[in-house]
Design a protein around this motif. Structure first.
Motif, PDB file in Angstrom:
ATOM      1  N   GLY A 122      46.714  71.572  25.286  1.00  0.00           N
ATOM      2  CA  GLY A 122      47.646  71.195  24.222  1.00  0.00           C
ATOM      3  C   GLY A 122      47.085  70.037  23.416  1.00  0.00           C
ATOM      4  N   VAL A 123      47.994  69.331  22.744  1.00  0.00           N
ATOM      5  CA  VAL A 123      47.575  68.290  21.804  1.00  0.00           C
ATOM      6  C   VAL A 123      46.787  67.179  22.498  1.00  0.00           C
ATOM      7  N   ILE A 124      47.325  66.677  23.614  1.00  0.00           N
ATOM      8  CA  ILE A 124      46.653  65.555  24.283  1.00  0.00           C
ATOM      9  C   ILE A 124      45.288  65.989  24.801  1.00  0.00           C
ATOM     10  N   GLY A 125      45.238  67.149  25.443  1.00  0.00           N
ATOM     11  CA  GLY A 125      43.974  67.636  26.010  1.00  0.00           C
ATOM     12  C   GLY A 125      42.889  67.756  24.946  1.00  0.00           C
ATOM     13  N   LEU A 126      43.249  68.265  23.782  1.00  0.00           N
ATOM     14  CA  LEU A 126      42.232  68.499  22.748  1.00  0.00           C
ATOM     15  C   LEU A 126      41.840  67.211  22.033  1.00  0.00           C
ATOM     16  N   GLU A 127      42.830  66.327  21.811  1.00  0.00           N
ATOM     17  CA  GLU A 127      42.475  65.053  21.157  1.00  0.00           C
ATOM     18  C   GLU A 127      41.607  64.194  22.082  1.00  0.00           C
ATOM     19  N   LEU A 128      42.077  63.987  23.310  1.00  0.00           N
ATOM     20  CA  LEU A 128      41.324  63.088  24.193  1.00  0.00           C
ATOM     21  C   LEU A 128      40.065  63.771  24.723  1.00  0.00           C
ATOM     22  N   VAL A 141      41.048  73.732  30.994  1.00  0.00           N
ATOM     23  CA  VAL A 141      41.685  74.829  31.722  1.00  0.00           C
ATOM     24  C   VAL A 141      43.092  74.993  31.179  1.00  0.00           C
ATOM     25  N   GLU A 142      43.386  76.155  30.628  1.00  0.00           N
ATOM     26  CA  GLU A 142      44.697  76.368  29.993  1.00  0.00           C
ATOM     27  C   GLU A 142      45.333  77.629  30.558  1.00  0.00           C
ATOM     28  N   PHE A 143      46.591  77.481  30.886  1.00  0.00           N
ATOM     29  CA  PHE A 143      47.365  78.565  31.487  1.00  0.00           C
ATOM     30  C   PHE A 143      47.619  79.708  30.498  1.00  0.00           C
ATOM     31  N   ILE A 195      49.631  68.327  30.811  1.00  0.00           N
ATOM     32  CA  ILE A 195      50.428  69.563  30.895  1.00  0.00           C
ATOM     33  C   ILE A 195      51.843  69.357  30.359  1.00  0.00           C
ATOM     34  N   GLY A 196      52.002  68.352  29.526  1.00  0.00           N
ATOM     35  CA  GLY A 196      53.303  68.100  28.924  1.00  0.00           C
ATOM     36  C   GLY A 196      53.916  66.808  29.425  1.00  0.00           C
ATOM     37  N   ARG A 197      54.991  66.396  28.762  1.00  0.00           N
ATOM     38  CA  ARG A 197      55.679  65.158  29.113  1.00  0.00           C
ATOM     39  C   ARG A 197      57.130  65.443  29.456  1.00  0.00           C
ATOM     40  N   PRO A 256      60.778  68.481  19.164  1.00  0.00           N
ATOM     41  CA  PRO A 256      59.378  68.151  19.442  1.00  0.00           C
ATOM     42  C   PRO A 256      59.216  66.676  19.811  1.00  0.00           C
ATOM     43  N   MET A 257      58.298  66.412  20.735  1.00  0.00           N
ATOM     44  CA  MET A 257      58.060  65.023  21.156  1.00  0.00           C
ATOM     45  C   MET A 257      57.064  64.388  20.198  1.00  0.00           C
ATOM     46  N   LEU A 258      57.564  63.987  19.046  1.00  0.00           N
ATOM     47  CA  LEU A 258      56.701  63.416  18.019  1.00  0.00           C
ATOM     48  C   LEU A 258      57.298  62.108  17.508  1.00  0.00           C
ATOM     49  N   SER A 301      53.412  68.908  12.230  1.00  0.00           N
ATOM     50  CA  SER A 301      52.643  68.661  13.454  1.00  0.00           C
ATOM     51  C   SER A 301      51.190  68.455  13.062  1.00  0.00           C
ATOM     52  N   VAL A 302      50.536  67.505  13.703  1.00  0.00           N
ATOM     53  CA  VAL A 302      49.121  67.263  13.400  1.00  0.00           C
ATOM     54  C   VAL A 302      48.340  67.083  14.690  1.00  0.00           C
ATOM     55  N   ILE A 303      47.195  67.726  14.793  1.00  0.00           N
ATOM     56  CA  ILE A 303      46.271  67.448  15.900  1.00  0.00           C
ATOM     57  C   ILE A 303      45.073  66.739  15.273  1.00  0.00           C
TER      58      ILE A 303
HETATM   59  P1  NAI Z   1      51.519  70.136  25.231  1.00  0.00           P
HETATM   60  O1  NAI Z   1      52.842  70.752  25.486  1.00  0.00           O
HETATM   61  O2  NAI Z   1      51.046  69.967  23.852  1.00  0.00           O
HETATM   62  O3  NAI Z   1      50.389  70.985  25.969  1.00  0.00           O
HETATM   63  C1  NAI Z   1      50.414  71.240  27.327  1.00  0.00           C
HETATM   64  C2  NAI Z   1      49.537  72.442  27.595  1.00  0.00           C
HETATM   65  O4  NAI Z   1      49.335  72.543  28.972  1.00  0.00           O
HETATM   66  C3  NAI Z   1      50.164  73.744  27.134  1.00  0.00           C
HETATM   67  O5  NAI Z   1      49.234  74.453  26.346  1.00  0.00           O
HETATM   68  C4  NAI Z   1      50.508  74.456  28.432  1.00  0.00           C
HETATM   69  O6  NAI Z   1      50.411  75.856  28.348  1.00  0.00           O
HETATM   70  C5  NAI Z   1      49.452  73.891  29.365  1.00  0.00           C
HETATM   71  N1  NAI Z   1      49.822  73.882  30.777  1.00  0.00           N
HETATM   72  C6  NAI Z   1      51.011  73.517  31.328  1.00  0.00           C
HETATM   73  N2  NAI Z   1      50.932  73.587  32.667  1.00  0.00           N
HETATM   74  C7  NAI Z   1      49.669  73.983  32.967  1.00  0.00           C
HETATM   75  C8  NAI Z   1      48.975  74.233  34.191  1.00  0.00           C
HETATM   76  N3  NAI Z   1      49.568  74.055  35.384  1.00  0.00           N
HETATM   77  N4  NAI Z   1      47.691  74.627  34.129  1.00  0.00           N
HETATM   78  C9  NAI Z   1      47.077  74.794  32.938  1.00  0.00           C
HETATM   79  N5  NAI Z   1      47.689  74.575  31.757  1.00  0.00           N
HETATM   80  C10 NAI Z   1      48.960  74.165  31.765  1.00  0.00           C
HETATM   81  O7  NAI Z   1      51.565  68.760  26.042  1.00  0.00           O
HETATM   82  P2  NAI Z   1      50.575  67.516  26.065  1.00  0.00           P
HETATM   83  O8  NAI Z   1      49.267  67.865  25.459  1.00  0.00           O
HETATM   84  O9  NAI Z   1      50.636  66.961  27.426  1.00  0.00           O
HETATM   85  O10 NAI Z   1      51.316  66.521  25.085  1.00  0.00           O
HETATM   86  C11 NAI Z   1      52.643  66.068  25.353  1.00  0.00           C
HETATM   87  C12 NAI Z   1      53.378  65.769  24.103  1.00  0.00           C
HETATM   88  O11 NAI Z   1      52.854  64.643  23.434  1.00  0.00           O
HETATM   89  C13 NAI Z   1      53.331  66.939  23.145  1.00  0.00           C
HETATM   90  O12 NAI Z   1      54.607  67.530  23.140  1.00  0.00           O
HETATM   91  C14 NAI Z   1      53.033  66.345  21.815  1.00  0.00           C
HETATM   92  O13 NAI Z   1      54.103  66.577  20.938  1.00  0.00           O
HETATM   93  C15 NAI Z   1      52.887  64.845  22.035  1.00  0.00           C
HETATM   94  N6  NAI Z   1      51.617  64.430  21.437  1.00  0.00           N
HETATM   95  C16 NAI Z   1      51.465  64.550  20.091  1.00  0.00           C
HETATM   96  C17 NAI Z   1      50.278  64.256  19.483  1.00  0.00           C
HETATM   97  C18 NAI Z   1      50.146  64.447  18.031  1.00  0.00           C
HETATM   98  O14 NAI Z   1      51.147  64.595  17.364  1.00  0.00           O
HETATM   99  N7  NAI Z   1      48.949  64.435  17.473  1.00  0.00           N
HETATM  100  C19 NAI Z   1      49.126  63.793  20.251  1.00  0.00           C
HETATM  101  C20 NAI Z   1      49.379  63.756  21.664  1.00  0.00           C
HETATM  102  C21 NAI Z   1      50.585  64.044  22.203  1.00  0.00           C
END
Ligand code: NAI
Ligand code: FAD
Length: 471
Positions: free
Chosen positions: A186-192, A206-208, A276-278, A323-325, A354-356
């Protein structure tokens, strides 16, 4: 226990939702306090989220560009090397500059900043466990809960923030890992992931699910995005779930399994970022005292005016729906304060961008193609690649494209999806178009400065009902 102070509005949480709500409430004439427990204002976003991640993204991009790109631009530099401690310091400086700035705004707008952990005694009485020790009770006619969210750990494996890290640990690694495995594309994984990949780590995601980018991304855009990141060196394991995660000394072992074929594999890594989300954060609020309802995901339930089930208690930001934004939390903060004062407030959930912040950036607003198909909406597509945009070509930064989705019957813009340089800035124009219910022709007939990247947006609009001129 100190004396009982009394307020019109008390906000619990000083993040983008909470601090904005507090400032707006005070600007509207309410006697306001904001309780924050982390010792700094700005919440997740300023302290361990948006701001430090963007500092690292910006500076790692400059480093990477200096190594791999600037020679072709006629700039010769010798002896380029990474000074990670200083890059981390630059990040910290940008954080403290902004968090102190919010403190300054509180003084300017006369918001009382109470440093401590707030919890409910009753719907209009709060107890604060002060950071400096002791406690204080305060009364409030209105309370706004803005306690945000927290990273979810892999089940049964707490973060050690050294080898098995959340985004917070991943923003402060003291050395570049040789191998970084990211759980969650998701967003955090790809940015960091981008940050550490640019600084030299071998990054495997690794993405589900079957695609990257998290919730709400257009599937076609997600595929192009994956191709671009793969060219940058990312490795992706999609449709793959992690079955176990274990640290032994300096090595983390990750067992994975194909979600469809059940194929098992063992990966090893120096550092694993779990993204994997917040989860909504309500720990210690003592919500039981006021009987506030939560849903299955732990989010505080609210109506369309941010009211919880407790009288006089509102809730905004990551801890509730949507959305958590940061910008969503901020807009809700303003609207909640306005509802208290005037009974009116406005957030349009159909027009939240939304922005990545990778390079190129990915940005979108409104509907995706898959959503329009599912809703049986007839639509047209206007596309325009950055390789046909003069500014992108001049800058030698022409990867990506603009895709606009337009209602067939009315020409109304329903969604815009951009991958490209500065997509995060360009999406503001698309958001305004969606907010104002603009037609594609409205955009195409609006004069755009030349040479700018935003001309690609105009041409994509043109392409949806006519032909683009420069492609
Ligand atoms: P996310 O919801 O964006 O991505 C989580 C990813 O992990 C999903 O693709 C999901 O399918 C996958 N996943 C979940 N469980 C898994 C598992 N057991 N094994 C493999 N993959 C699994 O959540 P993320 O990246 O943790 O970010 C959290 C929140 O923070 C987001 O909702 C986002 O809105 C916010 N955020 C926003 C940013 C931006 O606006 N640029 C930057 C960073 C975070
Ligand atoms: P938060 O910012 O989480 O603030 C809540 C605050 O409440 C915290 O400071 C907490 O200490 C405090 N608190 C909690 N309980 C109590 C209590 N009982 N008493 C007192 N204080 C309490 N969003 C974007 O829009 N753009 C981005 O680029 C972006 N990048 C991100 C990068 C990362 C790595 C992360 C993790 C998140 C990112 N986000 C981004 C998401 C963004 O940070 C959140 O959406 C935003 O911070 C939510 O604001 P909030 O006010 O609801 O909550």
């Amino acid at each position: 226990v100190r004396g009982l102070a009394s307020y019109d509005t008390v906000v619990i949480g000083g993040g983008p939702g909470g601090y904005v709500a507090a400032i707006k409430a005070s600007q509207l004439g309410q006697k306001t306090a904001c309780i924050e427990k982390r010792g700094a204002l700005g919440g997740t976003c300023l302290n361990v989220g948006c701001i430090p991640s963007k500092a690292m993204l910006n500076n790692s991009h400059i480093y990477h560009q200096t190594l791999h790109d600037i020679k072709a631009r006629g700039i010769d530099v010798d002896g380029v090397s990474l000074n990670l401690p200083n890059m981390l310091k630059a990040k910290d400086t940008s954080v403290t500059g902004l968090t102190k700035g919010v403190e300054g705004l509180f003084k300017k707008y006369k918001v009382d900043y109470i440093k401590g952990t707030g919890s409910f005694v009753s719907a209009n009485k709060l107890k604060v466990d002060l950071l400096e020790g002791g406690e204080e009770q305060i009364e409030a006619k209105n309370v706004i809960i803005a306690t945000g969210s927290d990273a979810m750990a892999f089940p049964g494996v707490p973060f050690d923030e050294e080898r098995i890290v959340s985004s917070t640990g991943a923003l402060s690694l003291q050395e570049v890992p040789k191998k970084l495995t990211v759980i969650g594309g998701g967003v955090i994984g790809l940015e960091l992931g981008s940050v550490w990949s640019r600084l030299g780590a071998e990054v495997t995601v690794v993405e589900f699910m079957s695609g990257i980018g998290g919730v709400g991304i257009d599937e076609e855009i997600a595929k192009s995005f994956q191709k671009i990141l793969t060219k940058q060196g990312f490795k992706f394991k999609l449709n793959t779930k992690v079955t176990s995660l274990k640290r032994e000394g300096d090595v983390v072992t990750i067992e994975v399994e194909g979600a469809k074929d059940g194929k098992k594999e063992t990966l090893t890594s120096d550092v694993v970022l779990v993204a994997i989300g917040r989860r909504p954060y309500t720990d210690g609020l003592n919500l039981e005292a006021i009987g506030v309802e939560k849903d299955k995901k732990g989010r505080i339930v609210i109506d369309n005016q941010f009211n919880t089930s407790a009288p006089g208690v509102k809730c905004i930001g990551d801890v509730t729906f949507g959305p958590m934004l940061a910008h969503k939390a901020e807009d809700e903060g303003i609207a909640a304060a306005e509802f208290i004062q005037t009974g009116h407030g406005h957030v349009n959930y159909d027009a939240i961008p939304s922005v990545i912040y990778t390079h190129p950036e990915v940005a979108w607003v409104g509907k995706t193609e898959q959503e329009l198909k599912a809703a049986n909406v007839e639509y047209k597509i206007g596309k325009y690649p950055f390789l046909a945009n003069s500014r992108a070509k001049t800058n030698n930064d022409q990867e990506g494209s603009v895709k606009i989705l337009v209602e067939k019957e009315t020409d109304k813009i329903l969604g815009a999806h951009i991958i490209g340089p500065n997509a995060g800035e360009m999406i503001a124009e698309a958001t305004l178009a969606v907010e104002y219910s603009a037609s594609a022709e409205d955009v195409a007939r609006t004069c755009h400065a030349h040479p700018t990247l935003s001309e690609a947006f105009k041409e994509a609009a043109m392409a949806s009902y006519d032909k683009p001129v420069n492609f």
